[in-house]
Design a protein around this motif. Structure first.
Motif, mmCIF file in Angstrom:
data_model
loop_
_atom_site.group_PDB
_atom_site.id
_atom_site.type_symbol
_atom_site.label_atom_id
_atom_site.label_comp_id
_atom_site.label_asym_id
_atom_site.label_seq_id
_atom_site.Cartn_x
_atom_site.Cartn_y
_atom_site.Cartn_z
ATOM 1 N N TYR A 186 0.833 -1.199 0.000
ATOM 2 C CA TYR A 186 0.000 0.000 0.000
ATOM 3 C C TYR A 186 0.876 1.261 0.000
ATOM 4 C CZ TYR A 186 -3.697 -3.303 1.315
ATOM 5 O OH TYR A 186 -4.572 -4.350 1.342
ATOM 6 N N ALA A 187 1.930 1.249 0.789
ATOM 7 C CA ALA A 187 2.845 2.398 0.809
ATOM 8 C C ALA A 187 3.506 2.595 -0.557
ATOM 9 C CB ALA A 187 3.908 2.193 1.887
ATOM 10 N N LEU A 188 3.835 1.483 -1.202
ATOM 11 C CA LEU A 188 4.487 1.562 -2.509
ATOM 12 C C LEU A 188 3.546 2.148 -3.553
ATOM 13 C CD1 LEU A 188 7.112 0.838 -3.983
ATOM 14 C CD2 LEU A 188 6.164 -1.420 -4.446
ATOM 15 N N ASN A 189 2.293 1.730 -3.537
ATOM 16 C CA ASN A 189 1.327 2.274 -4.485
ATOM 17 C C ASN A 189 1.045 3.753 -4.236
ATOM 18 O OD1 ASN A 189 -0.238 0.144 -6.383
ATOM 19 N ND2 ASN A 189 0.558 -0.881 -4.561
ATOM 20 N N LEU A 190 0.992 4.123 -2.973
ATOM 21 C CA LEU A 190 0.802 5.536 -2.644
ATOM 22 C C LEU A 190 1.986 6.362 -3.135
ATOM 23 C CD1 LEU A 190 -0.658 7.861 -1.318
ATOM 24 C CD2 LEU A 190 0.283 7.124 0.907
ATOM 25 N N ALA A 191 3.194 5.851 -2.967
ATOM 26 C CA ALA A 191 4.386 6.562 -3.443
ATOM 27 C C ALA A 191 4.312 6.788 -4.951
ATOM 28 C CB ALA A 191 5.641 5.768 -3.090
ATOM 29 N N ARG A 192 3.925 5.754 -5.680
ATOM 30 C CA ARG A 192 3.837 5.872 -7.140
ATOM 31 C C ARG A 192 2.783 6.904 -7.549
ATOM 32 N NH1 ARG A 192 0.860 2.629 -10.945
ATOM 33 N NH2 ARG A 192 1.744 2.826 -13.047
ATOM 34 N N ALA A 193 1.639 6.914 -6.882
ATOM 35 C CA ALA A 193 0.586 7.878 -7.210
ATOM 36 C C ALA A 193 1.029 9.304 -6.921
ATOM 37 C CB ALA A 193 -0.681 7.539 -6.428
ATOM 38 N N CYS A 194 1.712 9.504 -5.796
ATOM 39 C CA CYS A 194 2.230 10.845 -5.473
ATOM 40 C C CYS A 194 3.261 11.300 -6.506
ATOM 41 C CB CYS A 194 2.842 10.850 -4.080
ATOM 42 S SG CYS A 194 1.646 10.681 -2.734
ATOM 43 N N MET A 195 4.117 10.379 -6.908
ATOM 44 C CA MET A 195 5.133 10.705 -7.899
ATOM 45 C C MET A 195 4.492 11.142 -9.210
ATOM 46 S SD MET A 195 8.154 8.269 -9.405
ATOM 47 C CE MET A 195 6.969 7.371 -10.418
ATOM 48 N N GLN A 201 1.873 12.690 -9.647
ATOM 49 C CA GLN A 201 1.313 14.046 -9.501
ATOM 50 C C GLN A 201 2.397 15.095 -9.257
ATOM 51 O OE1 GLN A 201 -2.488 14.027 -6.954
ATOM 52 N NE2 GLN A 201 -1.521 12.066 -6.485
ATOM 53 N N GLY A 202 3.659 14.654 -9.231
ATOM 54 C CA GLY A 202 4.743 15.588 -8.969
ATOM 55 C C GLY A 202 4.913 15.935 -7.509
ATOM 56 N N ARG A 203 4.282 15.188 -6.623
ATOM 57 C CA ARG A 203 4.402 15.426 -5.174
ATOM 58 C C ARG A 203 5.596 14.614 -4.672
ATOM 59 N NH1 ARG A 203 -1.564 13.608 -3.873
ATOM 60 N NH2 ARG A 203 -0.767 13.485 -1.729
ATOM 61 N N MET A 204 6.793 15.088 -5.016
ATOM 62 C CA MET A 204 7.984 14.266 -4.849
ATOM 63 C C MET A 204 8.366 14.050 -3.389
ATOM 64 S SD MET A 204 8.463 13.351 -7.863
ATOM 65 C CE MET A 204 9.857 12.325 -7.447
ATOM 66 N N ALA A 205 8.136 15.041 -2.548
ATOM 67 C CA ALA A 205 8.500 14.864 -1.131
ATOM 68 C C ALA A 205 7.680 13.737 -0.510
ATOM 69 C CB ALA A 205 8.291 16.167 -0.368
ATOM 70 N N ALA A 232 7.881 5.906 -0.442
ATOM 71 C CA ALA A 232 8.742 4.875 -1.037
ATOM 72 C C ALA A 232 9.759 4.376 -0.015
ATOM 73 C CB ALA A 232 9.446 5.431 -2.273
ATOM 74 N N GLU A 233 10.319 5.302 0.747
ATOM 75 C CA GLU A 233 11.253 4.878 1.793
ATOM 76 C C GLU A 233 10.535 4.013 2.830
ATOM 77 O OE1 GLU A 233 14.293 6.594 5.242
ATOM 78 O OE2 GLU A 233 13.161 8.019 3.993
ATOM 79 N N ALA A 255 14.880 5.309 -4.806
ATOM 80 C CA ALA A 255 16.044 5.903 -5.480
ATOM 81 C C ALA A 255 15.612 6.829 -6.608
ATOM 82 C CB ALA A 255 16.951 4.800 -6.014
ATOM 83 N N HIS A 256 14.581 6.416 -7.349
ATOM 84 C CA HIS A 256 14.100 7.258 -8.456
ATOM 85 C C HIS A 256 13.571 8.591 -7.931
ATOM 86 C CE1 HIS A 256 12.253 8.341 -12.276
ATOM 87 N NE2 HIS A 256 11.154 8.637 -11.594
ATOM 88 N N CYS A 257 12.804 8.559 -6.856
ATOM 89 C CA CYS A 257 12.276 9.795 -6.280
ATOM 90 C C CYS A 257 13.399 10.727 -5.830
ATOM 91 C CB CYS A 257 11.355 9.476 -5.109
ATOM 92 S SG CYS A 257 9.806 8.669 -5.571
ATOM 93 N N LEU A 258 14.401 10.156 -5.204
ATOM 94 C CA LEU A 258 15.548 10.954 -4.771
ATOM 95 C C LEU A 258 16.292 11.539 -5.963
ATOM 96 C CD1 LEU A 258 16.866 8.559 -1.983
ATOM 97 C CD2 LEU A 258 15.906 10.840 -1.602
ATOM 98 N N SER A 259 16.443 10.742 -6.999
ATOM 99 C CA SER A 259 17.150 11.190 -8.197
ATOM 100 C C SER A 259 16.426 12.350 -8.860
ATOM 101 C CB SER A 259 17.298 10.024 -9.180
ATOM 102 O OG SER A 259 17.999 10.425 -10.333
#
Length: 639
Positions: free
Chosen positions: A47-56, A58-62, A68-69, A86-90
């Motif tokens: 669930y955390a992983l899917n939420l991270a992908r959805a935020c990404m 939308q450009g909500r990188m923080a 993702a962490e 790693a992708h989000c950090l990059s």
């Protein structure tokens, strides 16, 4: 704490709803559903992983980075969670953290090509070049046929001075097919080969570069290397073509900010707010030239802000530059959007780029249009080809109005020379010739330009000079370990003994300025002249003989010579250039007279009058703003 079956079921339903929204591309709704699932089941990594992908998405990188962490911490063996973190950090240019995240993956978890490629880029962009090279080889051991890895490996080799190896990597990348990046890679390849004076292969690649450039459609938005075209070719038409393509690519996907209206009468009564943007606010040629100009800005009329997107080198020059400006804003590694919002919030009236298409530039910031008026100055000797840059600062020599068709900016001319100078340059004692490795009685022809400016044509000319002047030596800078063997081989092929070339190792600016005074004549390059290097020579009292061309980069030394009264050393043909050098070489009294003239120029010439230069450029800035205040479009501003 164990979840109840009802809670687990609600979490699963929210997750399924999120999946449905995600498949439809409805990422806002998807993130809300995934957030609900993650709240109901906070220990579920999926669930955390899917939420991270959805935020990404939308450009909500923080938020994406945080989730993702969290997913990875919940499942430390998940390569997918580790890769997404790693992708989000990059994406946020947090390259050292990319390396940290990827290295947390347990040693026994299998790694694929993507893992090594991402890790290598994190190492590369965080300055760990040697380790990056080793990691790229790990990636190639899994997949040998990926051109982008060969390309990045070449960039790393270049960064540690292995130019020839870099060129071979680029050849491999091109042979494998680098796709839309072909033109940019060809430009860098040609540039790297010139950096080590590998001219025969370079000519083949230069021809291929021009063929690829001329094949571009008129409205192309392809990655080109405008700096290579500015330094390697004397074609303003080709420079404009390459720059336009690069600028369109920078502007892709950028939504400019709402345009700013002309300043009100009340706003015109306050100080003009000027912003300078650069990665080079440290020990660099740009600051060597403009430090004193920044110090002399009239603070009663101008409020100056420096936006520094480069790393601090903790030198005395960095400290001097920080003191010189009223506001020094460190935006190193900040995203473009954040920097642009800061510039707009600061109310900058006139924003000036000092980089153009040189290394570590952030010219794309200007595509957002954060300021009322935007200009290019000093760092890049050519057009940006950008419709978001209003003016290029030049002078009647480097940017004559007759050349206006070669620039997409409007030409803004300073009255004498576009280049500022620093009267606080070192004036150290002259070392002996023996200390410089120079023969005592020889005539010293100094060619202290970087080797990428030395073409086969230029070296042909220099060797003809050495044949005509048997008592002369050629004094060159040893910029990298590979250029020496190639130059000496080329000299032998032209009948010149390698012993007639004296190599000067790289030195700190004060030591370099001291030894420069032992030269008899500075012999310039074309189509890219000496720029800061020519100013150094003139400051050291060494006359500069130059050959003027058709482009900004090929006219700089002529502008500098004009500003110290040495127009007679500006030549319009190669034959005239060689004859003028030979005449000076054979006339010690003439050389002494020129040295005396340059000694006086340090105190009395326009070129080294920093206060006058600052007042002149301030007046030019006010002219730019006056047009905007009157509601008029930018237009040429002639001296």
């Amino acid at each position: 704490m164990q979840r109840s079956p009802q809670t687990a079921d609600r979490a699963r339903r929210q997750w399924q709803l999120g999946q449905t929204h995600a498949k439809a591309g409805q990422w806002s709704a998807a993130s809300k559903a995934f957030a609900s699932a993650a709240k109901l089941a906070p220990h579920d990594a999926v669930y955390a992983l899917n939420l991270a992908r959805a935020c990404m998405k939308q450009g909500r990188m923080a938020e994406a980075t945080r989730e993702a962490e969290r997913a990875f911490r919940l499942d430390p063996r998940s390569t997918l969670a580790c890769a997404l973190w790693a992708h989000c950090l990059s994406e946020q240019k947090r390259h050292a953290e990319v390396v940290m995240a990827l290295k947390l993956l347990p040693a026994d978890v299998p790694r694929d090509y993507d893992y090594y490629d991402t890790l290598a880029r994190g190492l590369q962009y965080s300055g760990q070049t040697q380790e990056a090279i080793a990691t790229y080889f790990e990636a190639l051991a899994i997949r040998m046929d990926l051109p982008t890895v060969h390309y990045q490996l070449g960039v790393c080799f270049n960064d540690i001075g292995m130019k020839e190896e870099a060129a071979e990597c680029f050849h491999t990348a091109l042979a494998l097919g680098i796709g839309k990046h072909e033109l940019g890679v060809r430009g860098l390849l040609s540039y790297f080969e010139r950096e080590v004076c590998r001219w025969r292969q370079a000519q083949v690649d230069l021809d291929a570069l021009l063929t690829a450039l001329h094949a571009l459609p008129p409205d192309a938005a392809a990655p080109t290397t405008p700096f290579a075209h500015v330094t390697l070719f004397d074609s303003p038409e080709d420079q404009l073509l390459a720059a336009r393509s690069a600028s369109r690519l920078l502007a892709q996907g950028v939504q400019p900010l709402p345009p700013l209206k002309p300043r009100t009468a009340a706003e015109q009564q306050r100080r003009l707010r000027i912003g300078y943007v650069s990665a080079d606010f440290h020990q660099h040629a740009t600051c060597i030239l403009m430090a004193e100009m920044l110090e002399h800005h009239d603070r009663e009329r101008f409020e100056v802000t420096l936006y520094s997107h480069g790393k601090s080198d903790n030198t005395a020059m960095r400290q001097r530059i920080e003191r010189a400006a009223e506001h020094f804003v460190d935006v190193y590694r900040q995203p473009d959007a954040d920097i642009v919002q800061r510039i707009r919030a600061d109310g900058i009236d006139l924003l000036i780029d000092l980089k153009g298409y040189t290394k570590d530039n952030r010219l794309g910031l200007f595509a957002w249009r954060p300021a009322r008026v935007q200009a290019s100055f000093l760092g890049f000797p050519g057009t940006t080809g950008a419709d978001f840059i209003d003016y290029i600062v030049g002078d009647p020599v480097v940017t004559p109005i007759q050349h206006a068709a070669h620039f997409d900016e409007k030409i803004a001319q300073l009255p004498v020379c576009y280049q500022p100078n620093d009267r606080q340059r070192a004036r150290p004692e002259v070392p002996s010739r023996a200390e410089c490795g120079l023969p005592e009685g020889a005539l010293v022809l100094c060619g202290f330009n970087q080797p990428f400016k030395i073409s086969a044509e230029v070296f042909d000319s220099w060797c003809r000079l050495l044949h005509r002047l048997p008592d002369a030596v050629l004094w060159l800078l040893e910029w990298n370990t590979q250029v020496r063997k190639n130059i000496e081989c080329e000299a032998q092929n032209r009948g010149i003994a390698p012993s007639r070339i004296v190599w000067a190792p790289r030195r700190a600016p004060a030591l370099h300025m001291a030894r420069l005074q032992q030269a008899d004549v500075f012999i310039d390059t074309w189509p890219c002249n000496a720029h800061t290097t020519a100013s150094d020579a003139l400051w050291a009292g060494v006359p500069v003989v130059t050959y003027i061309g058709r482009t900004f980069a090929s006219r700089v030394a002529a502008s500098l010579n004009g500003a110290v009264g040495l127009q007679s050393l500006v030549c319009t043909t190669v034959q005239e250039y060689e004859d003028r050098i030979v005449a000076l070489a054979c006339d010690a009294a003439a050389r002494a007279g020129l040295r005396a003239q340059l000694a006086q120029a340090r105190e009395g010439s326009v070129l080294f009058d920093s206060v006058r230069f600052t007042r002149d450029i301030e007046a030019l800035y006010l002219r730019m703003m006056a047009r905007h205040d009157a509601g008029m479009a930018p237009d040429h501003l002639l001296a």
